[in-house]
Design a protein around this motif. Structure first.
Motif, PDB file in Angstrom:
ATOM      1  N   LEU A 134      72.502 -24.514  41.409  1.00  0.00           N
ATOM      2  CA  LEU A 134      71.582 -23.568  42.038  1.00  0.00           C
ATOM      3  C   LEU A 134      71.774 -23.705  43.549  1.00  0.00           C
ATOM      4  O   LEU A 134      72.414 -24.668  44.000  1.00  0.00           O
ATOM      5  CB  LEU A 134      70.146 -23.920  41.635  1.00  0.00           C
ATOM      6  CG  LEU A 134      69.797 -23.613  40.163  1.00  0.00           C
ATOM      7  CD1 LEU A 134      68.499 -24.316  39.757  1.00  0.00           C
ATOM      8  CD2 LEU A 134      69.676 -22.114  39.934  1.00  0.00           C
ATOM      9  N   PRO A 135      71.238 -22.786  44.352  1.00  0.00           N
ATOM     10  CA  PRO A 135      71.483 -22.877  45.805  1.00  0.00           C
ATOM     11  C   PRO A 135      71.105 -24.229  46.418  1.00  0.00           C
ATOM     12  O   PRO A 135      71.739 -24.692  47.366  1.00  0.00           O
ATOM     13  CB  PRO A 135      70.606 -21.754  46.376  1.00  0.00           C
ATOM     14  CG  PRO A 135      70.452 -20.784  45.255  1.00  0.00           C
ATOM     15  CD  PRO A 135      70.484 -21.573  43.982  1.00  0.00           C
ATOM     16  N   ASP A 136      70.091 -24.919  45.870  1.00  0.00           N
ATOM     17  CA  ASP A 136      69.710 -26.215  46.458  1.00  0.00           C
ATOM     18  C   ASP A 136      70.466 -27.397  45.845  1.00  0.00           C
ATOM     19  O   ASP A 136      70.166 -28.553  46.124  1.00  0.00           O
ATOM     20  CB  ASP A 136      68.192 -26.444  46.312  1.00  0.00           C
ATOM     21  CG  ASP A 136      67.750 -26.577  44.857  1.00  0.00           C
ATOM     22  OD1 ASP A 136      68.598 -26.378  43.955  1.00  0.00           O
ATOM     23  OD2 ASP A 136      66.569 -26.884  44.619  1.00  0.00           O
ATOM     24  N   GLY A 137      71.473 -27.107  45.010  1.00  0.00           N
ATOM     25  CA  GLY A 137      72.304 -28.173  44.449  1.00  0.00           C
ATOM     26  C   GLY A 137      71.876 -28.616  43.059  1.00  0.00           C
ATOM     27  O   GLY A 137      72.652 -29.249  42.336  1.00  0.00           O
ATOM     28  N   GLU A 138      70.659 -28.283  42.686  1.00  0.00           N
ATOM     29  CA  GLU A 138      70.181 -28.678  41.355  1.00  0.00           C
ATOM     30  C   GLU A 138      71.023 -27.988  40.274  1.00  0.00           C
ATOM     31  O   GLU A 138      71.416 -26.827  40.444  1.00  0.00           O
ATOM     32  CB  GLU A 138      68.707 -28.253  41.221  1.00  0.00           C
ATOM     33  CG  GLU A 138      68.064 -28.714  39.934  1.00  0.00           C
ATOM     34  CD  GLU A 138      66.586 -28.317  39.850  1.00  0.00           C
ATOM     35  OE1 GLU A 138      66.098 -27.585  40.741  1.00  0.00           O
ATOM     36  OE2 GLU A 138      65.956 -28.743  38.884  1.00  0.00           O
TER      37      GLU A 138
ATOM     38  N   THR B 109      69.160 -34.974  42.390  1.00  0.00           N
ATOM     39  CA  THR B 109      68.373 -35.847  41.505  1.00  0.00           C
ATOM     40  C   THR B 109      67.830 -37.036  42.291  1.00  0.00           C
ATOM     41  O   THR B 109      66.649 -37.380  42.189  1.00  0.00           O
ATOM     42  CB  THR B 109      69.257 -36.361  40.340  1.00  0.00           C
ATOM     43  OG1 THR B 109      69.757 -35.235  39.640  1.00  0.00           O
ATOM     44  CG2 THR B 109      68.491 -37.254  39.378  1.00  0.00           C
ATOM     45  N   ALA B 110      68.714 -37.675  43.083  1.00  0.00           N
ATOM     46  CA  ALA B 110      68.289 -38.855  43.846  1.00  0.00           C
ATOM     47  C   ALA B 110      67.177 -38.485  44.829  1.00  0.00           C
ATOM     48  O   ALA B 110      66.147 -39.162  44.908  1.00  0.00           O
ATOM     49  CB  ALA B 110      69.483 -39.450  44.586  1.00  0.00           C
ATOM     50  N   GLN B 111      67.397 -37.370  45.551  1.00  0.00           N
ATOM     51  CA  GLN B 111      66.403 -36.970  46.567  1.00  0.00           C
ATOM     52  C   GLN B 111      65.056 -36.623  45.938  1.00  0.00           C
ATOM     53  O   GLN B 111      64.008 -36.904  46.514  1.00  0.00           O
ATOM     54  CB  GLN B 111      66.940 -35.785  47.374  1.00  0.00           C
ATOM     55  CG  GLN B 111      68.036 -36.229  48.342  1.00  0.00           C
ATOM     56  CD  GLN B 111      68.683 -35.077  49.070  1.00  0.00           C
ATOM     57  OE1 GLN B 111      68.678 -33.940  48.585  1.00  0.00           O
ATOM     58  NE2 GLN B 111      69.276 -35.347  50.224  1.00  0.00           N
TER      59      GLN B 111
END
Ligand SMILES: NC(=O)c1ccc[n+]([C@@H]2O[C@H](COP(=O)([O-])OP(=O)(O)OC[C@H]3O[C@@H](n4cnc5c(N)ncnc54)[C@H](O)[C@@H]3O)[C@@H](O)[C@H]2O)c1
Ligand SMILES: O=c1ccn([C@@H]2O[C@H](COP(=O)(O)OP(=O)(O)O[C@H]3O[C@H](CO)[C@@H](O)[C@H](O)[C@H]3O)[C@@H](O)[C@H]2O)c(=O)[nH]1
Length: 425
Positions: free
Chosen positions: A87-91, A271-273
């Protein structure tokens, strides 16, 4: 065993063919009707060495359809191999996986082992178990297994037939599925690594993150080598002899691309963030990779300061050789930067296609090279090792060869009166 493979992409199709070769009855389903039609006609929808031959040879054990209901009804084992794009935010976007679970839930009338082959964030398979229960599937009717895939595009068939391990993540009280997994892979000689669902998910991300980090590390070393006029190839050869480092994945170049490393790094960072961690190393790996193409643009403009109306020939479109996949290909990123600067871009790739109105794609290398001011090697296809440099020199307008993969022999290029610029050399 009767297996239903959901998704006929790189992983789904290769898995289907391999499981058919292992003697299972495979029904591969995809919602893309065009893809299924082509597969039913016996033509492979992707370029993957050896895949078509196996598909033809083991056709008797396989069928392709868009009818997911029928395929699920008959199957003991369901393998999910749909995409998990960013997704755009990396998820990781789990819409396709969730969609499949919703469909499966409404069709379970006998016990099913549901195997997730798609790469999914840590905790996803536990959520899938809960989703099935929430959708009122009886607990005794299913087991969810995480079985991540480690194949590489371009050698997918070999990798699936000769994996270094088979990772199996199981639900806490699952005493049956390991046996099922051993039956499924019967005939493949590889150790089973048995862990929890979350453990298997993490193994996949850790593996890709480590490999990507190795590449970014070498790209950073190449930047330093460039400054001191040291050859990064010598460094890779020397440090690679140390078994603690290993000789693989030490090739500096234009950066990593493809449908996995960029997306999986982003997903693990996300995931980490989300859990209040700052994954500094992963972020640095990404940053080096994202700026790698700029290094080549800088190298290019240090030789040709104004690219406007210059003829730039890009050799290689796919993100790596032996595949026609251009997903997150650094070559495409470079092309877009060249176009932005007003260059006339000509391209050639043995298999991949990239349609862009400002780029002329040729079917023959020599046509792409005609009147070129510079030639940029963006993918390390074997074919580019055997080019006729004498003829190329004659056909070019300029003389610059930018080898963004350190594929070529500098001396050979320079012998033909061409100017060679590589990576960290
Ligand atoms: N490509 C690789 O080399 C590779 C290697 C290891 C793991 N993976 C992982 O495997 C997964 C699949 O990757 P891929 O490259 O094969 O993807 P892909 O995009 O090539 O194929 C996915 C397929 O799933 C189909 N699909 C989506 N939703 C569906 C649904 N509801 N029902 C039926 N079909 C559906 C799509 O039409 C598509 O054909 C990803 O999670 C990826 O990260 C990929
Ligand atoms: O020393 C190297 C090795 C690779 N690359 C680049 O790295 C990218 C990825 O290459 P590779 O890993 O060979 O291809 P993939 O098919 O993307 O496979 C990776 O991603 C898959 C999907 O998750 C995993 O299953 C595989 O194990 C993992 O290698 C490509 O752009 C390569 O050009 C380099 O720049 N230098």
């Amino acid at each position: 065993m009767e297996i239903c493979v959901i998704g006929a992409g790189y992983v789904g199709l290769t898995s289907s063919v391999i499981f058919a070769r292992l003697g299972h009855k495979v029904n591969c389903v995809d919602k893309d009707a065009d893809k299924i039609k082509k597969l039913q006609e016996g033509s492979v929808t992707i370029f993957e060495p050896g895949l078509e031959k196996l598909l033809v040879s083991f056709n008797r054990n396989m069928s392709f359809s868009t009818n997911i209901e029928k395929a699920i009804e008959k199957a003991e084992v369901i393998l999910i191999a749909v995409g998990t794009p960013p997704l755009p935010d990396g998820e990781a976007d789990l819409q396709y996986v969730n969609e499949v679970i919703q469909t499966i839930a409404s069709l379970i009338y006998s016990h099913k082992t549901i195997i997730t082959k798609s790469t999914v964030p840590i905790g996803t398979n536990d959520k899938l178990v809960q989703m099935l229960l929430d959708l009122e599937v009886k607990r005794e009717r299913f087991n969810v297994v995480s079985n991540p895939e480690f194949l590489r595009e371009g050698s997918a068939v070999f990798d699936m037939l000769h994996p270094d391990k088979i990772v199996v993540g199981l639900e806490e009280n699952d005493k049956e599925s390991l046996f099922t997994m051993k039956q499924l892979y019967y005939g493949i000689d590889a150790p089973f690594i048995v862990t929890s669902l979350k453990g298997a998910e993490m193994i996949k991300y850790a593996s890709n993150s480590f490999l990507a980090t190795k590449i970014s590390f070498m790209n950073e070393m190449a930047r330093i080598c460039d400054t001191f006029n040291v050859d990064i190839m010598d460094i890779a050869e020397a440090i690679g002899t140390d078994p603690r480092i290993g000789s693989h994945f030490l090739k500096a170049g234009i950066g990593y691309g493809g449908s996995c490393f960029p997306k999986d790094l982003k997903s693990l960072i996300h995931t980490a963030q989300k859990h209040d961690l700052v994954p500094k190393l992963l972020m640095a790996t990404e940053e080096v990779n994202q700026t790698q193409v700029d290094i080549y643009m800088d190298k290019l403009t240090s030789h040709i300061p104004n690219l406007s109306n210059k003829n730039c020939t890009v050799l290689g479109l796919s993100f790596k050789p032996n595949t026609d996949d251009t997903r997150s290909s650094p070559a495409i990123k470079l092309i877009n930067k060249l176009v932005e600067q007003g260059a006339n871009v000509h391209s050639y790739d043995p298999k991949a296609i990239y349609e862009q109105k400002n780029v002329i794609q040729h079917h023959h290398v020599m046509d792409a090279i005609k009147e070129a001011d510079c030639v940029i090697i963006t993918t390390d296809w074997n074919e580019f090792l055997h080019l006729d440099w004498k003829k190329i020199k004659k056909n070019m307008r300029g003389n610059l060869i930018l080898d963004a993969r350190n594929l070529l022999n500098k001396i050979t290029i320079e012998k033909h009166g061409l100017r060679y610029v590589g990576v960290g050399r």
